[in-house]
Write an enzyme that holds these catalytic residues in place. Structure first.
Site, PDB file in Angstrom:
ATOM      1  N   HIS A  24      -2.050 -39.236   8.890  1.00  0.00           N
ATOM      2  CA  HIS A  24      -0.800 -39.964   9.122  1.00  0.00           C
ATOM      3  C   HIS A  24       0.230 -39.072   9.793  1.00  0.00           C
ATOM      4  CE1 HIS A  24      -2.050 -43.461   6.649  1.00  0.00           C
ATOM      5  NE2 HIS A  24      -2.794 -42.540   6.062  1.00  0.00           N
ATOM      6  N   GLU A  64      -4.329 -12.823  13.763  1.00  0.00           N
ATOM      7  CA  GLU A  64      -3.976 -11.409  13.702  1.00  0.00           C
ATOM      8  C   GLU A  64      -5.188 -10.555  14.049  1.00  0.00           C
ATOM      9  OE1 GLU A  64      -0.804  -9.576  10.972  1.00  0.00           O
ATOM     10  OE2 GLU A  64      -2.690  -9.048   9.971  1.00  0.00           O
ATOM     11  N   LYS A  89       9.095  -5.262  14.160  1.00  0.00           N
ATOM     12  CA  LYS A  89       9.536  -4.583  12.937  1.00  0.00           C
ATOM     13  C   LYS A  89      10.366  -3.350  13.278  1.00  0.00           C
ATOM     14  CE  LYS A  89       5.452  -4.221  10.904  1.00  0.00           C
ATOM     15  NZ  LYS A  89       4.435  -3.985   9.841  1.00  0.00           N
ATOM     16  N   GLU A 130       9.984  -6.104   3.664  1.00  0.00           N
ATOM     17  CA  GLU A 130      10.166  -7.367   2.950  1.00  0.00           C
ATOM     18  C   GLU A 130       9.797  -7.220   1.478  1.00  0.00           C
ATOM     19  OE1 GLU A 130       8.859  -8.448   7.205  1.00  0.00           O
ATOM     20  OE2 GLU A 130       8.354  -6.941   5.690  1.00  0.00           O
ATOM     21  N   GLY A 189      -5.256  -5.662   5.481  1.00  0.00           N
ATOM     22  CA  GLY A 189      -4.488  -6.562   4.635  1.00  0.00           C
ATOM     23  C   GLY A 189      -5.033  -7.973   4.590  1.00  0.00           C
ATOM     24  N   ARG A 190      -5.428  -8.507   5.743  1.00  0.00           N
ATOM     25  CA  ARG A 190      -5.907  -9.890   5.783  1.00  0.00           C
ATOM     26  C   ARG A 190      -7.331 -10.030   5.249  1.00  0.00           C
ATOM     27  NH1 ARG A 190      -5.114  -7.563  10.525  1.00  0.00           N
ATOM     28  NH2 ARG A 190      -6.752  -7.393  12.101  1.00  0.00           N
ATOM     29  N   LYS A 225       0.830  -1.204   0.000  1.00  0.00           N
ATOM     30  CA  LYS A 225       0.000   0.000   0.000  1.00  0.00           C
ATOM     31  C   LYS A 225       0.864   1.254   0.000  1.00  0.00           C
ATOM     32  CE  LYS A 225      -3.793   0.019   2.389  1.00  0.00           C
ATOM     33  NZ  LYS A 225      -4.787   0.071   3.500  1.00  0.00           N
TER      34      LYS A 225
END
Length: 556
Positions: A394, A363, A514, A221, A277-278, A215
């Protein structure tokens, strides 16, 4: 101004009559087994299952009865859930810590809808971006968009982090059956350079398009990976800076930084601060998804989202899929001490769905203070996790069946696969049905003995059962159905947040690490180690890293 719906003094949750009633009901259920509940009530499935929008939710294998279910609905009403739902859809600034509205529902509203933000209908802006995405995706998919050397684009690399990665990669994997198989899609999120290396090592720069999603166009990152991608591209295409505009597009709102990077702002697709964001996979963040599955399938996915939005907004709580899922999570977390929820899709295309839900749920509701800023005195978000069946059977199912933790499970299955191969799908469905049955009813010691099991071995082969699960069953996984499933969990998260009186739409908990990283970066990279003022552990680890890095440089 913050919504009065959010700032009004709430009841003290754990002191409310309905909370105390639920504590009483939970104590009674501790003494009762699901075997007994089914034996006493032949109509249990009919009364504890709901079907809407092509999704069947069977929640009969939960440790509830009519009274406890009614009290859960009463809890929703006592927490004013209906008003809180209306406030979100109305565009109130319910994200009070950031003074923002929460309007991801506008991202999938039909073109003729009206959803107001500060008196302005935001839907036309949403569709303006969708139309631009549609036009761009059509050009790329048809081959009319050419790279710097005149070659068509055959590879798309999405660069993002968090919701800018988890949503697109989950949607691509879920809808791979609908994707253009002549194109390659990769996703880069981790700042670990290996992520970028492996995503691009076999790609031709002349045929590669990067979608950079940030944004602010400042995310550490994402922009680190974007700069690496830019260098990779220029190195492969002779170093002409003009090549960047033909091989990069941006999902951002920062036109100045996008232009400085070398991207034509005509190829910048925006979104809004009322989209977290999510909750953004159906915004321009989904550009790589549209490139993969095409504009028509993307709009079909949006239609599925919208149908679930309307169901959540209008359906009675006792028939409302997100409300029921959310209340059952509260039931187990707060009244049975459950700390995790397993999401187990028996559909390999949904292999990244549990990872997507981890961000969406934890979050959102991983909070220890209320909307009023006071500490909670009850548990909030459980840990969400899972793997597709039958792989998990399994792996970790042993713990779910015979471990000491109570782990509610959501099983997700579809009657028809995208591609039917022999007996595979029948065997898959047999397994998901068997697992929910085994968790609920278990296997008694007498049943084990009747099989001729030696007495010393009997305790090891007993299954206690009484372990709750939901089964979500639908016809097939389509773009529309994926939209419905994602919106179902989005709204379930909101229900939980309302009950717990927390803000599901901020994420201050990710900020401290951060900020500290920005302080540590120059301490790692400077030619001489500066004075360090961290704790003794962090100081020593910084010094150890610097020493080990110098050893590697010396070896080179």
């Amino acid at each position: 101004m913050a919504s009065t719906t959010e700032t009004a003094t709430p009841m003290i949750l754990t002191q409310s009559n309905v909370w105390k009633s639920l504590l009483h009901r939970a104590a009674l259920h501790q003494q009762k087994h699901l075997r007994d509940l089914f034996a006493e009530d032949p109509q249990r499935y009919a009364r504890f299952s709901v079907e809407a929008l092509g999704i069947l939710l069977d929640f009969s294998k939960n440790r509830i009865d009519d009274s406890s279910f009614k009290h859960l609905i009463d809890l929703a009403n006592a927490c004013d859930l209906r008003a809180r739902i209306d406030a979100m859809f109305r565009g109130d600034r319910i994200n009070i810590t950031e003074n923002r509205a929460v309007l991801h529902v506008a991202l999938r509203a039909p073109r003729n809808a009206s959803i107001l933000m500060d008196g302005k209908n935001v839907v036309p802006d949403v569709h303006a971006v969708l139309d631009r995405m549609h036009e761009f995706a059509t050009r790329v998919r048809s081959g009319s968009w050419l790279g710097h050397t005149g070659k068509r684009i055959r590879n798309v690399v999405n660069i993002g982090i968090g919701g800018s990665d988890l949503g697109p990669v989950m949607a691509y994997e879920a809808l791979r059956h609908y994707s253009d198989r002549s194109m390659t899609f990769r996703f880069v999120s981790n700042i670990d350079g290996i992520d970028f290396f492996e995503a691009t090592r076999d790609l031709d720069p002349a045929e590669t398009l990067f979608v950079v999603s940030s944004k602010t166009f400042t995310t550490l990152e994402t922009m680190t990976n974007a700069e690496t991608a830019r260098s990779w591209l220029l190195q492969g295409l002779g170093g002409d800076p003009k090549a960047v505009a033909k091989h990069f597009v941006a999902v951002s709102t920062n036109a100045e930084k996008v232009a400085a990077f070398g991207i034509d702002t005509a190829n910048m697709f925006g979104f809004w601060d009322w989209v977290g964001g999510r909750y953004s996979m159906d915004s321009a963040i989904g550009l790589s998804t549209m490139l993969a599955i095409g504009p028509d399938n993307f709009r079909s996915m949006l239609h599925g989202f919208h149908e679930m939005d309307e169901h959540f907004r209008t359906a009675a709580f006792d028939k409302n899929l997100p409300v029921i899922l959310g209340l059952l999570t509260v039931w187990y977390v707060n009244f049975f001490g459950a700390q995790t929820v397993a999401v187990l899709p028996y559909e390999n295309y949904l292999k990244r769905f549990p990872a997507y839900l981890q961000q969406l749920t934890m979050e959102s509701n991983g909070k220890y203070v209320t909307l009023q800023g006071t500490p909670v005195d009850y548990a909030t978000s459980p840990i969400y996790w899972g793997e597709p069946g039958t792989n998990g059977q399994h792996s970790f199912y042993q713990l779910i069946h015979q471990g000491t933790h109570l782990i509610p499970c959501d099983f997700i299955a579809f009657a028809n696969p995208a591609t039917r191969i022999g007996r595979h799908h029948d065997l898959l469905i047999a397994n998901v049905l068997a697992q929910s049955e085994a968790l609920a009813f278990g296997k008694t010691a007498s049943e084990v003995r009747a099989e001729g099991t030696p007495e010393w071995l009997v305790p090891h082969r007993v299954f206690e059962g009484n372990r709750p699960s939901n089964t979500l069953f639908a016809d097939r996984l389509t773009p529309e159905m994926l939209g419905k499933l994602v919106a179902l969990y989005e709204h379930s998260v909101y229900v939980q947040g309302v009950i717990w009186n927390v803000n599901p739409f901020d994420q201050w908990g990710v900020e401290l690490g951060k900020a500290l990283a920005q302080r540590i970066i120059p301490e790692l990279e400077s030619p001489e180690c500066p004075p360090l003022s961290h704790d003794s552990s962090t100081n020593q680890l910084i010094e150890r890293y610097r020493a080990m890095r110098q050893t590697e440089k010396g070896a080179q």
